[in-house]
Design a protein around this motif. Structure first.
Motif, PDB file in Angstrom:
ATOM      1  N   TYR A   1      -7.404 -10.548  -0.642  1.00 14.32           N
ATOM      2  CA  TYR A   1      -7.003 -10.126  -2.160  1.00 14.32           C
ATOM      3  C   TYR A   1      -6.448 -11.407  -2.933  1.00 14.32           C
TER       4      TYR A   1
ATOM      5  N   GLY B   1       0.853  -1.358  -0.114  1.00 11.27           N
ATOM      6  CA  GLY B   1       0.042   0.045  -0.153  1.00 11.27           C
ATOM      7  C   GLY B   1       0.908   1.323   0.128  1.00 11.27           C
TER       8      GLY B   1
ATOM      9  N   LEU C   1      -3.125  -6.731   6.190  1.00  8.85           N
ATOM     10  CA  LEU C   1      -4.464  -6.322   5.503  1.00  8.85           C
ATOM     11  C   LEU C   1      -4.667  -6.486   4.044  1.00  8.85           C
TER      12      LEU C   1
ATOM     13  N   SER D   1      -1.122  -1.824  -7.125  1.00  9.38           N
ATOM     14  CA  SER D   1      -1.460  -0.520  -7.332  1.00  9.38           C
ATOM     15  C   SER D   1      -0.085   0.531  -7.564  1.00  9.38           C
TER      16      SER D   1
ATOM     17  N   TYR E   1       0.164  -8.592  -9.047  1.00  3.63           N
ATOM     18  CA  TYR E   1      -0.761  -9.440  -8.065  1.00  3.63           C
ATOM     19  C   TYR E   1       0.132 -10.121  -7.080  1.00  3.63           C
TER      20      TYR E   1
HETATM   21  C1  SAM Z   1      -6.155  -2.236   2.908  1.00  4.09           C
HETATM   22  S1  SAM Z   1      -4.648  -2.154   2.120  1.00  4.09           S
HETATM   23  C2  SAM Z   1      -3.371  -2.528   3.152  1.00  4.09           C
HETATM   24  C3  SAM Z   1      -2.030  -1.612   2.706  1.00  4.09           C
HETATM   25  C4  SAM Z   1      -0.998  -1.951   3.722  1.00  4.09           C
HETATM   26  N1  SAM Z   1      -0.435  -3.313   3.812  1.00  4.09           N
HETATM   27  C5  SAM Z   1      -1.609  -1.393   5.374  1.00  4.09           C
HETATM   28  O1  SAM Z   1      -1.414  -2.350   6.198  1.00  4.09           O
HETATM   29  O2  SAM Z   1      -1.924  -0.307   5.386  1.00  4.09           O
HETATM   30  C6  SAM Z   1      -4.487  -3.317   0.962  1.00  4.09           C
HETATM   31  C7  SAM Z   1      -3.555  -3.508  -0.123  1.00  4.09           C
HETATM   32  O3  SAM Z   1      -3.577  -4.414  -1.030  1.00  4.09           O
HETATM   33  C8  SAM Z   1      -3.337  -4.098  -2.268  1.00  4.09           C
HETATM   34  N2  SAM Z   1      -3.872  -5.038  -3.121  1.00  4.09           N
HETATM   35  C9  SAM Z   1      -5.164  -5.366  -3.436  1.00  4.09           C
HETATM   36  N3  SAM Z   1      -5.438  -6.561  -4.350  1.00  4.09           N
HETATM   37  C10 SAM Z   1      -4.447  -7.005  -4.572  1.00  4.09           C
HETATM   38  C11 SAM Z   1      -3.553  -7.828  -5.275  1.00  4.09           C
HETATM   39  N4  SAM Z   1      -4.891  -8.934  -5.757  1.00  4.09           N
HETATM   40  N5  SAM Z   1      -2.492  -8.101  -5.384  1.00  4.09           N
HETATM   41  C12 SAM Z   1      -1.656  -7.327  -4.738  1.00  4.09           C
HETATM   42  N6  SAM Z   1      -2.044  -6.372  -4.042  1.00  4.09           N
HETATM   43  C13 SAM Z   1      -3.351  -6.125  -3.922  1.00  4.09           C
HETATM   44  C14 SAM Z   1      -3.705  -2.644  -2.449  1.00  4.09           C
HETATM   45  O4  SAM Z   1      -3.211  -2.091  -3.568  1.00  4.09           O
HETATM   46  C15 SAM Z   1      -3.675  -2.249  -1.141  1.00  4.09           C
HETATM   47  O5  SAM Z   1      -2.220  -1.570  -1.109  1.00  4.09           O
END
Ligand code: SAM
Length: 230
Positions: A138, A70, A134, A91, A115
């Protein structure tokens, strides 16, 4: 048999084949990335990293993978404490934010876009610490993601996994069905949070030396473990 095939070929796989990061697809908008990042610089993040630092015997010289990193608020902290951090996330908007913050913190981080499953491009056993906060929901398959995470960790490496539970989401109607399918048949449609306790059970299938499980909140499962050597 059918259930097994559906677990292996879920709709999320098709989604990921069509929505490609390298073609400009991003699940996160510019505005949302900035808003999330603003809220992410809270003091508890420092306490968490200090706890992890203590558990792992320091960050200096350690290779860390921040999965679903993130806005990079944890990547930057671990790098400031001497870790060589690889941030991996789907992202580009979050990468933009994480780069700005890494620069402001005066640290260098390796950025990897893709991913979660594409972290399989890293060599097995190449990380001393894997930080997965978190983002577990996904993944395309809870079972296979647990195996990937475990494989990427070197023996005696430390894993930190924090994931909200279905209680946190309180799904209704169609989302409730998606949660039911994941809980009972392991099919993932969308991103249902894993049932309480599932991640721990999946990781416990593999050898580990130490495991601390924190179920003190019904809203999230937190797992800290040291990978075994056999
Ligand atoms: C709720 S945020 C958590 C960010 C960080 N780890 C935190 O603790 O604040 C979820 C993260 O998962 C990433 N994400 C969502 N789907 C994903 C995927 N399929 N593959 C990789 N990253 C993904 C999003 O871009 C986002 O950065």
């Amino acid at each position: 048999m059918v259930a097994f095939a559906l677990e292996k070929m879920p709709i999320n796989l098709l989604h990921s084949l069509v929505h490609r990061v390298e073609q400009g697809w991003d699940p996160i908008s510019h505005e949302y990335a900035d808003k999330y990042a603003e809220a992410a610089w809270h003091e508890e993040r420092v306490a968490l990293i200090e706890r992890l630092e203590f558990f792992a015997g320091g960050f200096k010289g350690k290779r860390v993978l921040d999965l679903g990193g993130g806005p990079g608020q944890y990547s930057a902290l671990m790098a400031q404490r001497g870790a060589r951090v690889t941030w991996h996330d789907v992202s580009r908007e979050y990468e933009r934010v994480a780069r700005v913050h890494a620069q402001a913190a005066g640290v260098s981080i390796d950025f990897s876009l893709g991913y979660l499953e594409e972290a399989a491009k890293f060599e097995p056993q190449s990380f001393d610490i894997i930080f997965c906060r978190l983002c577990w929901s996904y993944c395309r398959s809870d079972r296979r993601f647990a195996r990937l995470l475990y494989t990427l960790l070197r023996p005696r490496g430390v894993g930190y996994i924090e994931c909200n539970t279905p209680e946190f989401a309180r799904p209704r109607r169609l989302r409730k069905l998606s949660y039911w399918l994941n809980e009972h048949l392991w099919w993932k449609i969308g991103h249902p949070l894993p049932p309480h306790g599932r991640i721990t059970k999946l990781v416990q299938k593999y050898p580990f030396e130490t495991m601390i499980v924190d179920y003190s909140s019904e809203l999230s499962d937190v797992l800290l473990f040291v990978k075994g050597t056999v």
